[in-house]
Design a protein around this motif. Structure first.
Motif, short mmCIF file in Angstrom:
data_model
loop_
_atom_site.label_atom_id
_atom_site.label_comp_id
_atom_site.label_asym_id
_atom_site.label_seq_id
_atom_site.Cartn_x
_atom_site.Cartn_y
_atom_site.Cartn_z
N ASP A 25 0.87 -1.19 0.00
CA ASP A 25 0.00 0.00 0.00
C ASP A 25 0.89 1.22 0.00
O ASP A 25 1.86 1.28 0.78
N LEU A 26 0.58 2.18 -0.86
CA LEU A 26 1.40 3.40 -0.92
C LEU A 26 0.52 4.54 -1.44
O LEU A 26 -0.20 4.36 -2.41
N VAL A 27 0.59 5.67 -0.75
CA VAL A 27 -0.27 6.80 -1.10
C VAL A 27 0.59 8.05 -1.29
O VAL A 27 1.52 8.28 -0.52
N ILE A 28 0.29 8.82 -2.33
CA ILE A 28 0.99 10.09 -2.54
C ILE A 28 -0.05 11.18 -2.75
O ILE A 28 -0.93 11.06 -3.62
N GLN A 29 0.05 12.25 -1.96
CA GLN A 29 -0.83 13.40 -2.15
C GLN A 29 -0.20 14.32 -3.19
O GLN A 29 1.02 14.38 -3.32
N ALA A 30 -1.03 15.06 -3.91
CA ALA A 30 -0.52 16.03 -4.89
C ALA A 30 0.42 17.00 -4.18
O ALA A 30 0.13 17.47 -3.09
N GLY A 31 1.56 17.27 -4.82
CA GLY A 31 2.51 18.24 -4.27
C GLY A 31 3.57 17.64 -3.37
O GLY A 31 4.51 18.33 -2.98
N GLU A 32 3.46 16.36 -3.05
CA GLU A 32 4.45 15.75 -2.15
C GLU A 32 5.67 15.23 -2.92
O GLU A 32 5.57 14.88 -4.10
N VAL A 33 6.79 15.15 -2.20
CA VAL A 33 7.91 14.31 -2.65
C VAL A 33 7.95 13.13 -1.69
O VAL A 33 8.09 13.31 -0.48
N VAL A 34 7.77 11.94 -2.24
CA VAL A 34 7.76 10.73 -1.41
C VAL A 34 8.92 9.86 -1.88
O VAL A 34 9.14 9.70 -3.09
N THR A 35 9.67 9.32 -0.92
CA THR A 35 10.79 8.47 -1.32
C THR A 35 10.54 7.02 -0.92
O THR A 35 9.89 6.75 0.10
N LEU A 36 11.06 6.14 -1.76
CA LEU A 36 10.96 4.71 -1.52
C LEU A 36 12.38 4.24 -1.31
O LEU A 36 13.21 4.36 -2.23
#
Ligand code: ATP
Length: 237
Positions: A25-36
């Motif tokens: 499960d992985l969620v990204i909101q608009a405008g975010e920088v998310v790292t894996l």
């Protein structure tokens, strides 16, 4: 909470008998920088390839902007606003910098808009501007990485998937590259960043996910992950 830009639910991917992703499960909101972040073989590249529809999904769902894209074709998701800058750059070595950028706009037909966006890439990556007529294969590693990202941006993505942008680059070039990534973030591009260099990634990201052998084992905001003992021990050296 607004509905997320990307919402991955229970996603599983196999390569023959190998289970590369196990119900993540992985969620990204608009405008975010998310790292894996994760070790070699954890499934980071597989996650990006599943989102950009370069590989098949065994189970689970990928929603983008509320739309189920789990079975969409790769070119269709580019049109929807997802661009992928792959590991290893994959630029066309025998074409010029300009030709490579043109190629990134293959789903578009607005010639004036494309021209304006090429100039925009040259503002974001000034090194490419000086080398616009140079064959891409003669660029340095860092410049090729910048070109790969600039080419991905030519489709005007809302979501940019970046696979190991710092790989093999000298520290000063990495800083320059991440300054450009920061500029993109400020301009409103949402970014999913895969990095071996977890320390660097967590300095630029809002949030992160830790992937281990196909499972998401930890998630949190970047500051929390940077101070988490398990993350420190396994990924921050
Ligand atoms: P790296 O940092 O080494 O690129 P990664 O976290 O991106 O690692 P993936 O490339 O997603 O990991 O690989 C996840 C697992 O799937 C690994 O066990 C890998 O060996 C396997 N795998 C990846 N691509 C294939 C393929 N085309 N065929 C078979 N197995 C694959």
């Amino acid at each position: 909470m607004p509905s997320p830009l990307l919402d991955i639910q229970k996603l599983s991917v196999n390569y023959g008998g190998i289970q590369a992703l196990q119900a993540i499960d992985l969620v990204i909101q608009a405008g975010e920088v998310v790292t894996l972040i994760g070790a070699n073989g954890a499934g980071k590249t597989t996650t990006l390839r599943a989102i950009s529809r370069l590989i098949g999904v065994r189970d689970g769902h990928i929603f983008y902007n509320g739309k189920n894209i789990t079975r969409q074709r790769a070119h269709a998701v580019v049109k929807l606003g997802i661009a992928h800058s792959p590991e290893g750059r994959r630029i066309l070595a025998r074409q010029t910098v300009l030709d490579n950028l043109q190629l990134g706009a293959y789903t578009r037909s607005d010639r004036l808009g494309i021209k304006a966006d090429i100039e925009q890439q040259f503002l974001t990556f000034p090194r490419l501007s000086e080398r616009r007529h140079q064959l891409a294969g003669t660029l340095s590693g860092g410049e090729q990485q910048m070109l790969a990202i600039a080419r991905a941006l030519m489709s005007r993505p809302k979501l940019l998937l970046l696979d190991e942008p710092s790989l093999g680059l000298a520290p000063t070039i990495v800083r320059e590259l991440f300054t450009s990534i920061q500029t993109l973030h400020t301009a409103g591009v949402t970014i999913l960043l895969v990095e071996q260099n977890a320390n660097l990634a967590l300095q630029y990201a809002n949030r992160g996910y830790v992937l281990e052998a196909g499972y998401i084992t930890l998630t949190g905001n970047a500051a929390e992950l940077l101070s988490d003992d398990r993350v420190k021990q396994a990924y921050l050296g």
